[in-house]
Motif scaffolding. Structure first.
Motif, PDB file in Angstrom:
ATOM      1  N   THR A 171      -6.198   0.406   3.232  1.00  0.00           N
ATOM      2  CA  THR A 171      -7.385   0.638   4.066  1.00  0.00           C
ATOM      3  C   THR A 171      -7.319   1.999   4.749  1.00  0.00           C
ATOM      4  OG1 THR A 171      -7.599  -1.739   4.443  1.00  0.00           O
ATOM      5  CG2 THR A 171      -8.776  -0.293   5.965  1.00  0.00           C
TER       6      THR A 171
ATOM      7  N   TRP B  55     -11.987  -1.954   7.547  1.00  0.00           N
ATOM      8  CA  TRP B  55     -11.474  -3.197   6.965  1.00  0.00           C
ATOM      9  C   TRP B  55     -12.498  -3.762   5.978  1.00  0.00           C
ATOM     10  CZ3 TRP B  55      -6.646  -3.815   7.024  1.00  0.00           C
ATOM     11  CH2 TRP B  55      -5.836  -3.740   8.162  1.00  0.00           C
TER      12      TRP B  55
ATOM     13  N   TYR C 194      -3.105  -2.699   5.136  1.00  0.00           N
ATOM     14  CA  TYR C 194      -3.326  -1.581   6.062  1.00  0.00           C
ATOM     15  C   TYR C 194      -3.130  -0.248   5.347  1.00  0.00           C
ATOM     16  CZ  TYR C 194      -2.854   1.851   9.734  1.00  0.00           C
ATOM     17  OH  TYR C 194      -3.027   2.981  10.500  1.00  0.00           O
TER      18      TYR C 194
ATOM     19  N   PRO D 185       4.556  -0.893   7.150  1.00  0.00           N
ATOM     20  CA  PRO D 185       3.152  -1.296   7.320  1.00  0.00           C
ATOM     21  C   PRO D 185       2.710  -2.323   6.285  1.00  0.00           C
ATOM     22  CG  PRO D 185       3.301   0.921   6.398  1.00  0.00           C
ATOM     23  CD  PRO D 185       4.683   0.534   6.790  1.00  0.00           C
TER      24      PRO D 185
END
Length: 476
Positions: A68, A406, A65, A61
């Motif tokens: 977050t 985000w 990401y 990943p």
């Protein structure tokens, strides 16, 4: 302290709602339930998002990401439950439970799983104060390390680094408790011996505004460094009407470092007001005010906007602002400039412009001194609060509204960069001790000291003065 106007600017042109349903499932995605728009992940089921976190032989990943999702996931699931699910996925999907698993496959996947766990322990170490999270971590790392010396060393290094961080955190919390106890004791002494206040004041400890601004920056950066990114979510995460008890989790208690930082801002504001109001002579009060104005200006130059705003707030408290005869002896031109910089109008436009300038300086900095950016923390918290309130955690179809997270992570990530800066200034223990433990008056005590310095001007102030004298002086 000036009030923040209603928040504006986080969702320009209502962009979050405009594209809410203009999303599509990505073709060729390994997991169902992830929806993208313009190549950006905007929503997904919690299960799909968890699977998107776990590496495979061919996939790791994106780091943004990881941050977050680990930041926002606690709105929906407890960290120990998430760690359990991650471990299960790693074991089941990557065949780590099979001792005869393909060694080539193991060599490809094990470093990736270790990297994910390392990022988790480095960025969100406080999750591992929970024994359940630590237990799952140990179980998974033991599987990864079995039979391979290289992985065993990596696991050992990661675990030792985590334990060091948690030990330092415990020591910091103990130190805060001692500082608080010392400040309480000194205030008790002041109440029984009011004349003690005249023996020491800030100018007897430090007469150089730049030195004091440096010591304030030490305190700011230290307190800032201990705030975990998850505390911003845990402070404001609320259950949405679309959430239910089973799929929504928020831990409001684990925000002690954030609260300690807010408490420091309040203490500094009251300390400034106390130092001004407890001075007996008008000339000395004016000198103290001018000194703090110079300190505030040095804080601005350093990029320490939090101390700057705390000092301005202290000088704007009514017990200080009503001292008209004292202010008449103060050269206020520099103070007016500072107030203009921190003017709350247009959603703190002037301050936000100065913050952007400091941020740019930090990015291109060649020295630690130029890297310092300490934001006005209360405003940052309000920005995050309004972001949280202004957008639901889930969409009407039950999907996690990842677009919101985000934006949240973008704000928190910036602070995470700023809090890593090492303070380049030399520490002065005597000044630091005074700033952290000197007695601070309550609001009532400040009012009384103000009236004693410059008498009441009208009947309302006279009544207030009499009331305070009877309650506070008789209490001593």
């Amino acid at each position: 302290m000036p009030q923040t106007p209603p928040f504006a600017g986080v969702f320009p042109n209502n962009a979050y709602n405009k594209n809410l349903y203009q999303t599509k499932e990505v073709e060729g995605s390994n997991y169902g339930g992830l929806y993208y728009h313009d190549n950006s992940l905007v929503s997904g089921s919690l299960e799909a998002l968890i699977q998107h976190l776990v590496p495979t032989v061919d996939y790791y990943p994106d780091r943004t990401y990881i941050f977050t999702f680990l930041l926002s996931s606690r709105v929906f699931i407890h960290p120990y439950e998430l760690m359990t699910k991650v471990c299960q996925l790693c074991v089941e999907h990557q065949r780590l439970s099979d001792p005869q698993a393909d060694k080539v496959r193991m060599r490809k996947i094990a470093p990736k799983v270790l990297q994910l766990l390392t990022e988790w322990t480095e960025t969100f170490p406080y999750d591992f104060r929970d024994e359940r999270v630590m237990r799952s971590l140990k179980e998974l790392t033991q599987r990864l390390a079995s039979g391979d010396e290289l992985y065993r060393k990596a696991v050992q290094q990661m675990t030792q680094a985590l334990i060091r961080k948690l030990t330092v955190l415990s020591q910091y919390e103990e130190a805060l408790a001692k500082i608080s106890a010392t400040a309480t004791d000194r205030l008790a002494v002041l109440k029984t011996k009011p004349q003690a206040a005249q023996q020491r004041d800030i100018l007897s400890i430090c007469t150089d505004p730049f030195t004091l601004a440096q010591q304030l920056t030490h305190i700011e950066l230290e307190r800032l460094s201990y705030i975990g990114p998850e505390e911003f979510v845990q402070a404001f995460a609320q259950k949405s009407p679309l959430d239910n008890d089973k799929n929504c989790f928020s831990d409001h208690k684990k925000t002690s470092n954030l609260e300690a930082y807010v408490a420091w801002f309040n203490r500094l504001s009251y300390l400034v007001a106390t130092e001004i109001c407890m001075a007996v002579k008008k000339k000395h009060r004016a000198r103290v005010i001018e000194f703090f104005i110079d300190v505030a200006r040095e804080c601005f130059n350093i990029g320490n906007f939090n101390s700057l705003m705390a000092i301005i707030s202290g000088m704007n408290m009514s017990p200080v602002s009503r001292l008209k005869k004292t202010w008449g002896k103060v050269k206020t031109a520099k103070f007016d400039i500072l107030e203009h910089q921190m003017d709350p109008s247009s959603n703190f436009y002037n301050y936000r412009t100065a913050l952007r300038g400091a941020t740019q300086r930090s990015i291109t900095a060649h020295s630690s001194r130029e890297k310092i950016v300490i934001p006005f923390f209360s405003l940052m918290i309000k920005d995050i609060y309004f972001l949280n309130e202004g957008c639901a955690n889930r969409l009407p179809n039950g999907q996690v509204n990842f677009e919101k997270f985000w934006e949240l992570s973008k704000q928190v990530r910036e602070l995470m960069t700023w809090k890593k800066v090492e303070c380049p200034f030399e520490r002065d223990r005597k000044i630091l001790q005074y700033l952290l433990t000197a007695p601070v008056f309550s609001e009532d005590a400040l009012c009384l000291a103000s009236y004693e310095s410059e008498g009441p001007e009208n009947n309302m102030e006279k009544d207030r003065w009499k009331s305070l004298r009877s309650t506070l002086l008789n209490r001593v």
